[in-house]
Design a protein around this motif. Structure first.
Motif, PDB file in Angstrom:
ATOM      1  N   GLN A 478     -13.837  49.617 -35.610  1.00  0.00           N
ATOM      2  CA  GLN A 478     -13.312  49.170 -36.896  1.00  0.00           C
ATOM      3  C   GLN A 478     -11.839  49.550 -36.987  1.00  0.00           C
ATOM      4  O   GLN A 478     -11.426  50.608 -36.508  1.00  0.00           O
ATOM      5  CB  GLN A 478     -14.094  49.817 -38.043  1.00  0.00           C
ATOM      6  N   ASP A 480      -8.326  50.954 -37.873  1.00  0.00           N
ATOM      7  CA  ASP A 480      -7.961  52.222 -38.491  1.00  0.00           C
ATOM      8  C   ASP A 480      -6.570  52.606 -38.021  1.00  0.00           C
ATOM      9  O   ASP A 480      -6.020  52.009 -37.083  1.00  0.00           O
ATOM     10  CB  ASP A 480      -8.984  53.296 -38.095  1.00  0.00           C
ATOM     11  N   LYS A 530     -20.123  57.128 -31.645  1.00  0.00           N
ATOM     12  CA  LYS A 530     -19.752  56.943 -33.044  1.00  0.00           C
ATOM     13  C   LYS A 530     -18.237  56.971 -33.187  1.00  0.00           C
ATOM     14  O   LYS A 530     -17.551  57.683 -32.462  1.00  0.00           O
ATOM     15  CB  LYS A 530     -20.368  58.038 -33.919  1.00  0.00           C
ATOM     16  N   PHE A 532     -15.273  57.937 -35.817  1.00  0.00           N
ATOM     17  CA  PHE A 532     -14.982  58.694 -37.026  1.00  0.00           C
ATOM     18  C   PHE A 532     -13.701  58.122 -37.652  1.00  0.00           C
ATOM     19  O   PHE A 532     -12.624  58.189 -37.055  1.00  0.00           O
ATOM     20  CB  PHE A 532     -14.819  60.175 -36.702  1.00  0.00           C
ATOM     21  N   LEU A 533     -13.852  57.564 -38.861  1.00  0.00           N
ATOM     22  CA  LEU A 533     -12.750  56.862 -39.521  1.00  0.00           C
ATOM     23  C   LEU A 533     -11.937  57.803 -40.393  1.00  0.00           C
ATOM     24  O   LEU A 533     -12.383  58.915 -40.750  1.00  0.00           O
ATOM     25  CB  LEU A 533     -13.306  55.715 -40.359  1.00  0.00           C
ATOM     26  N   ASP A 535     -11.196  57.603 -43.460  1.00  0.00           N
ATOM     27  CA  ASP A 535     -11.739  57.810 -44.811  1.00  0.00           C
ATOM     28  C   ASP A 535     -13.014  58.655 -44.798  1.00  0.00           C
ATOM     29  O   ASP A 535     -13.797  58.636 -45.753  1.00  0.00           O
ATOM     30  CB  ASP A 535     -12.001  56.469 -45.485  1.00  0.00           C
ATOM     31  N   ASN A 536     -13.243  59.350 -43.653  1.00  0.00           N
ATOM     32  CA  ASN A 536     -14.389  60.251 -43.490  1.00  0.00           C
ATOM     33  C   ASN A 536     -15.734  59.540 -43.394  1.00  0.00           C
ATOM     34  O   ASN A 536     -16.785  60.167 -43.569  1.00  0.00           O
ATOM     35  CB  ASN A 536     -14.432  61.287 -44.627  1.00  0.00           C
ATOM     36  N   THR A 537     -15.717  58.256 -43.157  1.00  0.00           N
ATOM     37  CA  THR A 537     -16.960  57.533 -42.899  1.00  0.00           C
ATOM     38  C   THR A 537     -17.179  57.438 -41.395  1.00  0.00           C
ATOM     39  O   THR A 537     -16.283  57.725 -40.590  1.00  0.00           O
ATOM     40  CB  THR A 537     -16.930  56.126 -43.513  1.00  0.00           C
ATOM     41  N   ILE A 538     -18.390  57.046 -41.008  1.00  0.00           N
ATOM     42  CA  ILE A 538     -18.768  56.990 -39.591  1.00  0.00           C
ATOM     43  C   ILE A 538     -19.226  55.583 -39.242  1.00  0.00           C
ATOM     44  O   ILE A 538     -20.046  54.987 -39.955  1.00  0.00           O
ATOM     45  CB  ILE A 538     -19.887  58.001 -39.282  1.00  0.00           C
ATOM     46  N   ASN A 539     -18.664  55.054 -38.174  1.00  0.00           N
ATOM     47  CA  ASN A 539     -19.079  53.761 -37.630  1.00  0.00           C
ATOM     48  C   ASN A 539     -19.989  54.027 -36.441  1.00  0.00           C
ATOM     49  O   ASN A 539     -19.531  54.403 -35.353  1.00  0.00           O
ATOM     50  CB  ASN A 539     -17.843  52.951 -37.210  1.00  0.00           C
ATOM     51  N   ASP A 540     -21.301  53.876 -36.656  1.00  0.00           N
ATOM     52  CA  ASP A 540     -22.287  54.129 -35.600  1.00  0.00           C
ATOM     53  C   ASP A 540     -22.413  52.889 -34.725  1.00  0.00           C
ATOM     54  O   ASP A 540     -22.671  51.788 -35.210  1.00  0.00           O
ATOM     55  CB  ASP A 540     -23.637  54.477 -36.222  1.00  0.00           C
TER      56      ASP A 540
END
Length: 887
Positions: A478, A480, A530, A532-533, A535-540
């Protein structure tokens, strides 16, 4: 520098002392030639070396004697009375035949002057008397071995005798640190050696030798009597001079007694002095019975064994303790523990040429990084023999290791450039144990039972950090500002093997062996990727087909028959094994199971012309099954430019393997021959299908019926000419295979040829000088054709002067050129000056490594779809003053 070395070498060659020759035949009074008779020439004046010869299979001998010296020549042979002959120097070259008379009942009265027996030959044992070859200036066992005829020691401490690798190193009959050779040859003091025994077809269970077909070659070190029941060894320390911050502390301490043997080796340095190598690693981490066929296991510990010199900075720490204790003649325990810690910094500059169907991509890559590795191995062994016909062996081994790597990769192509920071952390724990029971029930029946168990737990963690997207279309990134991708791997493997063998000696010319055994392996293999974005979200990545969870079960139940028969000097063994294989996998997407029943024939044949000449042939139809990572059918991120996907439908591969070995030793003429030829033909093989776009790669394994073949030949010829050894060595390798690249099948071929010539002095009073030249050719043919050539010059020089001073010089010059006539080369020179009085425990040495301050090494490499040219930066010049103390 090179011109000076060559000039000195030929000056030495043309100034050797004159000799005269005595030759002839040794026979019995019945005119039967006596082979392997000892011919010893003792000088009639002092301060001249003893000369020796051993008769060949036709009873011939030849001696090169010092001009101006008369000799008493003594010939001895078991069962015959010694005969003497006086050789006069003024007579010049002369011939004399010895006719020995049988000793009859007085055999016990024969006195053999063993101190003059330089070499003794038995059926499968070669014994060297160290005193006959050493001149007293040697410091370590390695320097003594290099003076023994037919014995070679390479820079990694690997020992070969007549071209065959020593696989078991013993001291006073006991395994030395698991049997590895490097720790022995580089640490045992030369002045502690009495005899060197080379034992072919070695087996630690004495009564098993009559039925086992061991290919092990053992070297047993016999110590001088004054080194037993006494601590001996040395301590060595050095510090850099001037602005140089180098340091070295090394110790090798030994205690040998009838009941207890203790050895300690310790080393701390930052000059790239290698103490723990890949061969040691393989030896130490074996931990399995030799009676069990070993399957490949995934083990990241091999990262500990990289060449310690090829780094910008290197700090290493090594400790090893070996203990053996005899409670009685029936019960013995032994143990060793090894600890290794390495901290290094490296830099590599690589140009990769990726081969594709329509075009080629050039990647210029600069890689710098730091690596920290820790390893501990503890091994415990029990040897119990309740009687002379029974033996129990139990061995347990524990390993723990960590491997942490922090790299920075700058990848540049004509269309893109990326900077990656890669972090790799790996923890590995394993435990191995085996139990062996051997029983000789009678002169005709012997049995063996072996149980082997191993457990391995590996947990590598990989992180990639960059500011640009990468592997577009292959991983679901994603968008970033910064890209951080983390991967976790877990592999747990538990394997149990058991085998029962029965040996039936029908008569002296016919044996029948029966084998019943099984192997069971269970593995759990997991991966996850994974992103790690910011915004502290995770793209699995699991929703895009990443993330493996594989339960792997493999079993092999087999029955084997081996028929061994002998016709005169010709020994053969016909082997047929029946295997019932089953492979079962349980995965997220599907489960799969398949089983096969296969017959696997083997044939071994050996013809022994005499004790010093034989030829061996062997053939196998072998089967190989895929491991857990190959059948895991979801995607895995392997590198910053590589994605891998296993294939759950993989089955076994099969291939034919045949080898031919020839070895001959003729001490009479000073000639040593050995050659090894291996041919492999694959009918079913597992090979990766490859898709390449730019530098990005996608690999998946498939089982194909495309034929593959490879041939390997290694050979050496050594001839003693006066006081010199001339050696010619060859290494030839041909390989042909089909490769699927971007959906197009191509026939690839790889050829490598190396031919070398070495000439070295052997006279005990001369300077030790060795000068070698090796020419290499490499060829790759496929989507493109590439050729490389190399010219290597190696020289070693050692000169002792004024009784107490020893100067050493090692010089290497390597020149590489490719098909575009691009040339690169590097020179490495190490030198030292040692001062040590004959009977003084103290030694003082000035050392300079990398005297010319070379910055890097250059090399070329082929792979299935890539041609690489690499420059590896190496340790800078080291100037050090050291002090040693000999106990």
């Amino acid at each position: 520098m090179l011109k000076k070395i060559i000039f000195f070498f030929f000056f030495t060659v043309t100034s050797f002392s004159q000799t005269y020759r005595v030759n002839g035949i040794v026979s019995s009074n019945l005119n039967i030639s006596l082979k392997s008779a000892n011919v010893i020439a003792k000088p009639l004046k002092e301060k001249t070396n003893v000369k020796f010869s051993i008769t060949d299979n036709k009873g011939r001998y030849q001696l090169e004697l010092e001009n101006g010296t008369d000799y008493e020549i003594n010939v001895s042979y078991i069962g015959f009375i010694d005969e003497l002959y006086i050789a006069r120097s003024e007579t010049g070259n002369q011939s004399h035949n010895f006719i020995l008379k049988p000793s009859g009942e007085n055999l016990r009265e024969i006195v053999i002057k063993h101190e003059y027996k330089a070499i003794e030959i038995k059926k499968d044992t070669l014994i060297f008397n160290v005193k006959s070859f050493a001149n007293g200036n040697e410091r370590k066992m390695k320097e003594v071995l290099e003076k023994l005829p037919g014995v070679e020691v390479d820079k990694n401490g690997t020992v070969t005798v007549q071209g065959k690798k020593v696989t078991q190193m013993l001291v006073e009959g006991k395994s030395f640190f698991g049997g590895g050779s490097k720790l022995a040859v580089e640490n045992i003091p030369a002045d502690a050696l009495d005899k060197i025994e080379v034992i072919d077809n070695f087996n630690e269970v004495g009564f098993m030798k009559k039925v086992s077909d061991s290919e092990d070659l053992a070297m047993n070190v016999k110590l001088k009597e004054d080194k037993k029941k006494f601590v001996f060894g040395d301590i060595y320390t050095g510090l850099g001079i001037g602005i140089d911050k180098s340091y070295l502390l090394h110790s090798g301490l030994f205690y040998y007694a009838p009941k207890m043997n203790v050895s300690f080796i310790g080393d701390v340095n930052n000059i790239g002095k290698s103490t723990f190598t890949y061969s040691d690693f393989r030896r130490f981490t074996n931990g399995s019975s030799n009676y069990i066929s070993k399957r490949k296991t995934s083990n990241a510990l091999s990262a500990l064994t990289k060449d310690n010199v090829d780094f910008l900075e290197n700090k290493s720490q090594f400790e090893a303790l070996n203990l053996s204790y005899n409670f009685s003649s029936k019960f013995n325990i032994s143990a060793f523990t090894v600890f290794s810690k390495i901290l290094n910094k490296a830099k590599n500059v690589t140009q990769n040429e990726y081969l594709q169907n329509l075009y080629e991509t050039i990647e210029n890559k600069i890689e710098t990084g730091a690596n920290s590795t820790d390893l501990n191995i503890t091994n415990f062994k029990i040897d119990y023999a309740p009687d002379k016909n029974q033996k129990w062996l139990y061995n347990a081994q524990f390993q723990a290791a960590t491997n942490d790597v922090d790299n920075l990769i700058n990848s540049i192509t004509s269309t893109n450039s990326n900077i990656f920071k890669t972090i790799n952390d790996a923890d590995n724990v394993s435990f191995r144990q085996y139990l062996e029971w051997h029983k000789s029930h009678s002169l005709t029946h012997t049995t063996t039972f072996v149980f082997n168990q191993s457990y391995e737990d590996s947990k590598p963690k990989n992180t990639w950090l960059t500011n640009k997207p990468f592997l577009s279309g292959l991983i679901p990134l994603q968008e970033d500002n910064q890209y951080e991708v983390e991967q976790l791997k877990k592999l747990k493997t538990n394997t149990i093997d058991a085998v029962f063998k029965h040996y039936w000696i029908i008569n002296s010319h016919n044996h029948l062996y029966t084998n019943i055994g099984s192997t069971f392996e269970n593995s759990n293999f997991e991966t996850s990727e994974k992103q790690f974005l910011s915004d502290n979200t995770i793209n699995d990545f699991s929703e895009a087909g990443f993330g493996n969870k594989t339960i792997y079960h493999f079993s092999d139940i087999y029955l084997g028959l081996e028929y061994k028969f002998k016709i005169g000097k010709w020994t053969n063994k016909a082997v047929l094994y029946y295997h019932l294989y089953e492979l079962k996998t349980q995965q997220i997407d599907n489960d799969y199971i398949f089983s096969k029943c296969l017959l696997q024939p083997q044939w071994n044949s050996e013809f022994e012309f005499n004790q010093s000449e034989k030829v061996t042939f062997s053939y196998k139809l072998e089967t190989s099954f895929p491991e857990a990572n190959l059948v895991s059918n979801r995607y895995t991120l392997q590198k910053y430019n590589l994605v891998y996907k296993g294939n759950s439908l993989l089955e076994n591969s099969r291939y034919h393997s045949a080898s031919l070995i020839y070895a001959k030793m003729n001490i009479h003429k000073g000639i040593f021959w050995n050659g090894f030829l291996n041919y492999t033909k694959k009918t079913e093989t597992i090979r990766n299908q490859i898709e390449v776009e730019g530098i990005n790669q996608y690999l998946t394994p498939v089982l194909t019926n495309n034929p593959e073949s490879s041939m390997l030949f290694n050979g050496t010829f050594t001839k003693k000419i006066y006081q010199f050894d001339l050696k010619i060595n060859t290494n030839l390798n041909w390989m042909s295979y089909y490769q699927m690249l971007n959906n197009e099948l191509k026939l690839n071929s790889r050829n490598n040829q190396n031919i070398g010539l070495t000439l070295k002095t052997t006279h005990k009073k001369w300077p030790n000088l060795s000068l070698g030249y090796e020419k290499g050719f490499s060829h790759f043919g496929g989507l493109t054709k590439s050729n490389y050539k190399s010219d290597a010059i190696n020289s070693d020089f050692e000169f002792t002067f004024m009784n107490f001073w020893t100067y050493r010089l090692n010089y290497q010059n390597l020149r590489n050129s490719n098909s575009n006539n691009q040339i690169n080369h590097f020179e490495l020179t190490n030198t030292s000056l040692l001062y040590q009085k004959k009977n003084s425990p103290f030694g003082f040495e000035m050392i300079c490594n990398n005297l010319l301050n070379a910055k890097r090494k250059n090399s070329y490499m082929f792979s299935d779809y890539m041609i690489s040219q690499q420059s590896t930066y190496i340790l800078p010049r080291v100037l050090m003053f050291s002090i040693s103390y000999k106990l």
